[in-house]
Scaffold this motif. Structure first.
Motif, PDB file in Angstrom:
ATOM      1  N   VAL A   1      67.543  25.161  23.252  1.00  0.00           N
ATOM      2  CA  VAL A   1      68.352  26.052  22.423  1.00  0.00           C
ATOM      3  C   VAL A   1      68.321  25.561  20.980  1.00  0.00           C
ATOM      4  CG1 VAL A   1      69.858  26.577  24.382  1.00  0.00           C
ATOM      5  CG2 VAL A   1      70.516  24.766  22.783  1.00  0.00           C
ATOM      6  N   CYS A   2      68.660  26.453  20.047  1.00  0.00           N
ATOM      7  CA  CYS A   2      68.678  26.127  18.629  1.00  0.00           C
ATOM      8  C   CYS A   2      70.115  26.184  18.126  1.00  0.00           C
ATOM      9  CB  CYS A   2      67.809  27.110  17.855  1.00  0.00           C
ATOM     10  SG  CYS A   2      67.784  26.830  16.071  1.00  0.00           S
ATOM     11  N   LEU A   3      70.610  25.067  17.634  1.00  0.00           N
ATOM     12  CA  LEU A   3      71.932  24.985  17.022  1.00  0.00           C
ATOM     13  C   LEU A   3      71.707  24.925  15.514  1.00  0.00           C
ATOM     14  CD1 LEU A   3      75.009  24.687  17.248  1.00  0.00           C
ATOM     15  CD2 LEU A   3      74.671  22.235  17.614  1.00  0.00           C
TER      16      LEU A   3
ATOM     17  N   GLY B   1      72.209  18.928  29.990  1.00  0.00           N
ATOM     18  CA  GLY B   1      70.844  18.524  30.277  1.00  0.00           C
ATOM     19  C   GLY B   1      69.811  19.409  29.613  1.00  0.00           C
ATOM     20  N   VAL B   2      70.154  19.984  28.465  1.00  0.00           N
ATOM     21  CA  VAL B   2      69.267  20.909  27.771  1.00  0.00           C
ATOM     22  C   VAL B   2      68.762  20.260  26.494  1.00  0.00           C
ATOM     23  CG1 VAL B   2      71.183  21.971  26.486  1.00  0.00           C
ATOM     24  CG2 VAL B   2      69.097  23.284  26.888  1.00  0.00           C
ATOM     25  N   GLN B   3      67.553  20.608  26.079  1.00  0.00           N
ATOM     26  CA  GLN B   3      67.065  20.139  24.790  1.00  0.00           C
ATOM     27  C   GLN B   3      67.674  20.990  23.686  1.00  0.00           C
ATOM     28  OE1 GLN B   3      62.836  20.618  23.233  1.00  0.00           O
ATOM     29  NE2 GLN B   3      62.906  18.406  23.566  1.00  0.00           N
ATOM     30  N   VAL B   4      68.239  20.331  22.679  1.00  0.00           N
ATOM     31  CA  VAL B   4      68.882  21.019  21.566  1.00  0.00           C
ATOM     32  C   VAL B   4      68.089  20.758  20.292  1.00  0.00           C
ATOM     33  CG1 VAL B   4      70.990  21.300  20.217  1.00  0.00           C
ATOM     34  CG2 VAL B   4      71.140  20.743  22.661  1.00  0.00           C
ATOM     35  N   HIS B   5      67.648  21.825  19.670  1.00  0.00           N
ATOM     36  CA  HIS B   5      67.016  21.733  18.360  1.00  0.00           C
ATOM     37  C   HIS B   5      68.111  21.956  17.313  1.00  0.00           C
ATOM     38  CE1 HIS B   5      62.806  21.688  19.710  1.00  0.00           C
ATOM     39  NE2 HIS B   5      63.235  22.472  20.688  1.00  0.00           N
ATOM     40  N   LEU B   6      68.518  20.895  16.642  1.00  0.00           N
ATOM     41  CA  LEU B   6      69.510  20.994  15.580  1.00  0.00           C
ATOM     42  C   LEU B   6      68.775  21.355  14.295  1.00  0.00           C
ATOM     43  CD1 LEU B   6      72.274  20.721  14.325  1.00  0.00           C
ATOM     44  CD2 LEU B   6      71.976  18.233  14.299  1.00  0.00           C
ATOM     45  N   LEU B   7      68.988  22.573  13.806  1.00  0.00           N
ATOM     46  CA  LEU B   7      68.233  23.129  12.685  1.00  0.00           C
ATOM     47  C   LEU B   7      69.137  23.229  11.464  1.00  0.00           C
ATOM     48  CD1 LEU B   7      65.661  24.548  11.589  1.00  0.00           C
ATOM     49  CD2 LEU B   7      66.618  26.701  12.484  1.00  0.00           C
TER      50      LEU B   7
ATOM     51  N   LEU C   1      60.198  27.405  17.759  1.00  0.00           N
ATOM     52  CA  LEU C   1      60.559  26.242  18.567  1.00  0.00           C
ATOM     53  C   LEU C   1      60.626  26.579  20.056  1.00  0.00           C
ATOM     54  CD1 LEU C   1      63.341  24.896  16.193  1.00  0.00           C
ATOM     55  CD2 LEU C   1      61.167  23.749  16.686  1.00  0.00           C
ATOM     56  N   GLY C   2      60.452  27.845  20.402  1.00  0.00           N
ATOM     57  CA  GLY C   2      60.475  28.251  21.800  1.00  0.00           C
ATOM     58  C   GLY C   2      61.858  28.282  22.397  1.00  0.00           C
ATOM     59  N   CYS C   3      62.880  28.487  21.582  1.00  0.00           N
ATOM     60  CA  CYS C   3      64.256  28.432  22.063  1.00  0.00           C
ATOM     61  C   CYS C   3      64.665  29.737  22.749  1.00  0.00           C
ATOM     62  CB  CYS C   3      65.210  28.156  20.909  1.00  0.00           C
ATOM     63  SG  CYS C   3      64.983  26.528  20.168  1.00  0.00           S
ATOM     64  N   SER C   4      65.571  29.632  23.688  1.00  0.00           N
ATOM     65  CA  SER C   4      66.046  30.798  24.428  1.00  0.00           C
ATOM     66  C   SER C   4      67.280  31.415  23.798  1.00  0.00           C
ATOM     67  CB  SER C   4      66.362  30.413  25.878  1.00  0.00           C
ATOM     68  OG  SER C   4      67.368  29.413  25.905  1.00  0.00           O
TER      69      SER C   4
END
Length: 466
Positions: A10-12, A39-45, A129-132
């Motif tokens: 996900v993208c934060l 347990g998720v990958q977080v893209h902090l943008l 980034l391929g985020c959902s």
């Protein structure tokens, strides 16, 4: 956690053009908490349009974030954003003339404040980034505390966003959704804020409540009765009031868009990868369009009560910041001449906004925007007349602002119409842009554990979010 979140992450997102090191620390803590708990990958943008000295402060704040497995931080200055956008535009519209490509770049990275444009860039980067899903926060807000611990909205967002509504029902406290929508995905999860008004008009309300009611009532649709305008004024810009968080409440239904603010929202990629936000410049409220689209398309949402704390930053009330902010409010009022007809068209279209697979139909949105562009300007001229009289009644710097506004009237009327036309153009171009973004490598990021080794990159500072 759904398989989609686990696969895509996900993208934060935190857009900013102002000093906000504390906000970076807060959002970084939310990202770490989400990665740990879900347990998720977080893209902090972090999309940084601040001046050079402030960007250095932000780079230090990023480097100081504690190591957090599962968190990748992308602190992007404007040069990095511009290079990414140029590649995406060239790939999406390779046959377009250079002037058309430059126009798209200007809509995505304008040389002015744009609440919609900064979020549109976050949407495209989330696609790269391929985020959902995308989860947006603001740099002038923070989190409530309960028993000394921060109350993170992402708790409810990750429990529901993108899930089939029937499956999301187990993760909320209240379920009011019509079973007819049970197979649709949860498209929006959000809440509001407590604290100061979201629009900086508190001084007007204190100086003269009657002027406040008259001015705020200007954003009502043409034809509203006096009682309807009073109700609108009472409900505008106040968020969730001042009551602090004590316990969770999350309602699965069509989203209550009057209780959801852009500082506290998650959107499923099925929404933002199909329709962008209006890229209007110097116009508050331009980033709320998707609220209306989701609601009128009858897509499920979750409205929760993990409200964020809103506060003002000092530049809004400085000698330079005050007229700039009041101009954004003025342009917001003028934008309603065109947005209200679009909202009415969305409401009339209802379920026709979706195809048989529950996907939004952007061509309808573009058509509604183009049709609205022909709306007669008489109502906007009246709005400017009322605003002029009201501000002069307040006196002081409000009279000075009214004087500034007089020679700008025709330009502002033109800009309001041009903004809705630009939105239609961007909706048309959006699908190819998203597809190109998915195949474009975003600027590199480092895992949390190695951030301190990354040097700060220079950028060209230009306001983009306020």
């Amino acid at each position: 956690m759904t398989a989609d979140l686990a696969t895509h992450g996900v993208c934060l997102a935190l857009p900013t053009n102002r000093p906000c090191a504390p906000a970076i620390a807060d959002v970084g803590a939310e990202a770490a908490w989400a990665a740990r708990e879900f347990g998720v990958q977080v893209h902090l943008l972090i999309l940084d349009s601040a001046d050079a000295a402030t960007r250095e402060e932000h780079a230090k704040a990023v480097a100081d974030l504690p190591a957090a497995p599962g968190v990748l931080v992308h602190h992007l200055d404007e040069e990095q954003q511009r290079a990414f956008l140029r590649t995406v535009i060239d790939r999406a519209h390779a046959d377009a003339p250079a002037t058309a490509a430059d126009r798209l770049l200007d809509l995505l990275l304008p040389d002015a404040v744009s609440y919609g444009a900064c979020t549109n860039r976050a949407f495209l980067l989330a696609a790269a980034l391929g985020c959902s899903s995308l989860h947006r926060r603001d740099s002038d807000s923070t989190y409530q505390l309960l028993d000394g611990e921060p109350v993170f909205p992402i708790h409810h967002e990750l429990r529901s966003i993108g899930r089939r509504a029937a499956d999301a029902a187990s993760g909320v406290t209240h379920h009011a959704l019509d079973p007819a929508h049970a197979q649709k995905p949860v498209a929006l999860v959000g809440s509001s804020f407590i604290g100061e008004l979201s629009v900086d008009l508190g001084e007007i309300r204190a100086l003269d409540p009657a002027v406040y009611e008259e001015v705020v009532g200007l954003w009502a649709p043409t034809g509203h009765t006096a009682e309807q305008r009073r109700e609108l004024v009472a409900d505008s810009f106040v968020g969730a009031g001042t009551n602090p968080f004590t316990h969770d409440r999350a309602v699965l239904d069509l989203p209550d868009i009057w209780r959801i603010d852009m500082c506290n929202i998650a959107l499923d990629r099925e929404v933002y990868e199909r329709v962008p936000l209006p890229p209007a410049t110097d116009t508050i409220g331009s980033d709320y369009f998707l609220h209306h689209l989701v609601l009128n398309a009858a897509l499920p949402g979750v409205t929760h009560n993990r409200d964020i704390v809103n506060h003002y930053t000092s530049e809004r009330r400085s000698d330079a910041g005050f007229p700039a902010y009041q101009l954004r409010f003025t342009k917001f009022l003028l934008s309603m001449l065109y947005l209200h007809p679009v909202y009415a068209a969305l409401e009339a279209a209802g379920g026709a906004l979706l195809d048989e697979d529950h996907h939004l139909r952007p061509e309808l949105v573009a058509g509604f925007a183009r049709a609205a562009a022909g709306t007669d300007r008489a109502e906007n001229r009246r709005r400017l007349d009322v605003l002029d009289r009201a501000y002069r009644r307040l006196g002081g710097r409000y009279t000075e602002f009214a004087d500034r506004l007089l020679p700008l009237r025709e330009r502002l009327l033109d800009e309001a119409q041009a903004d809705i036309e630009a939105f239609a153009l961007l909706v048309d171009a959006w699908g190819p842009l998203v597809r190109a973004a998915r195949t474009t490598a975003p600027p590199t990021a480092a895992p949390a554990a190695s951030r301190s080794e990354r040097p700060a990159r220079p950028a060209v500072g230009r306001p983009d979010h306020a």
